[in-house]
Design a protein around this motif. Structure first.
Motif, PDB file in Angstrom:
ATOM      1  N   GLU A  61       0.828  -1.209   0.000  1.00  0.00           N
ATOM      2  CA  GLU A  61       0.000   0.000   0.000  1.00  0.00           C
ATOM      3  C   GLU A  61       0.865   1.262   0.000  1.00  0.00           C
ATOM      4  OE1 GLU A  61      -2.480  -0.349   3.440  1.00  0.00           O
ATOM      5  OE2 GLU A  61      -3.626  -2.025   2.597  1.00  0.00           O
ATOM      6  N   ALA A  64       2.388   1.646  -3.469  1.00  0.00           N
ATOM      7  CA  ALA A  64       1.363   2.032  -4.439  1.00  0.00           C
ATOM      8  C   ALA A  64       1.049   3.523  -4.334  1.00  0.00           C
ATOM      9  CB  ALA A  64       0.102   1.197  -4.238  1.00  0.00           C
ATOM     10  N   ARG A  65       0.963   4.031  -3.100  1.00  0.00           N
ATOM     11  CA  ARG A  65       0.719   5.463  -2.921  1.00  0.00           C
ATOM     12  C   ARG A  65       1.891   6.273  -3.473  1.00  0.00           C
ATOM     13  NH1 ARG A  65      -0.996   3.823   2.222  1.00  0.00           N
ATOM     14  NH2 ARG A  65       0.931   4.588   3.135  1.00  0.00           N
ATOM     15  N   ALA A  68       1.721   6.176  -7.304  1.00  0.00           N
ATOM     16  CA  ALA A  68       0.600   6.981  -7.776  1.00  0.00           C
ATOM     17  C   ALA A  68       0.954   8.461  -7.753  1.00  0.00           C
ATOM     18  CB  ALA A  68      -0.640   6.711  -6.934  1.00  0.00           C
ATOM     19  N   VAL A  71       3.268   9.148 -10.785  1.00  0.00           N
ATOM     20  CA  VAL A  71       2.676   8.993 -12.109  1.00  0.00           C
ATOM     21  C   VAL A  71       1.821  10.193 -12.490  1.00  0.00           C
ATOM     22  CG1 VAL A  71       1.023   7.627 -13.450  1.00  0.00           C
ATOM     23  CG2 VAL A  71       2.752   6.491 -12.078  1.00  0.00           C
ATOM     24  N   GLN A  72       1.121  10.794 -11.560  1.00  0.00           N
ATOM     25  CA  GLN A  72       0.201  11.873 -11.872  1.00  0.00           C
ATOM     26  C   GLN A  72       0.846  13.036 -12.621  1.00  0.00           C
ATOM     27  OE1 GLN A  72      -1.733  12.789  -8.204  1.00  0.00           O
ATOM     28  NE2 GLN A  72      -3.015  10.965  -8.258  1.00  0.00           N
TER      29      GLN A  72
END
Length: 107
Positions: A61, A64-65, A68, A71-72
């Motif tokens: 988790e 993944a955060r 993320a 990637v934005q």
């Protein structure tokens, strides 16, 4: 006697004497992990984890955060890659799929 019940922050399992627990906490964007005897187990925001399975879930988790968030800002780059991939004919009906290439491997 006052008994403080501690439970896993991932699955909710209550801590017993024989469990192998971990402590994790976020420090400056880094995930810090330690064994149960760590002095950080009572630190505000610390996660109590009942074993390796829940530890792995927390790490997944956390990563993944982190991915993320990375990637934005580059969402436009992903669109460019998709456009390039769409221009490539990789189907099995393409002539390029049946071109024989001589191998340099020797038996």
């Amino acid at each position: 006697m006052i008994r403080q019940a501690i439970s896993c922050d991932i699955c909710g399992t209550e801590k017993k004497q024989t469990n192998h627990w971990f402590v994790a906490y976020d420090q400056g964007g880094e995930l810090r992990l330690g064994g149960w005897k760590s002095r950080n187990r009572m630190r505000p925001g610390a996660k109590h984890l009942c074993g390796q399975t829940c530890l792995h879930k927390l790490v997944d988790e956390f990563m993944a955060r982190g991915f993320a968030a990375q990637v934005q800002p580059g969402a436009q780059e992903e669109t460019e890659v998709k456009v390039q991939a769409a221009a490539t004919d990789a189907s099995l009906t393409s002539d390029a799929a049946y071109v024989e290439v001589e191998s340099s491997a020797r038996l």
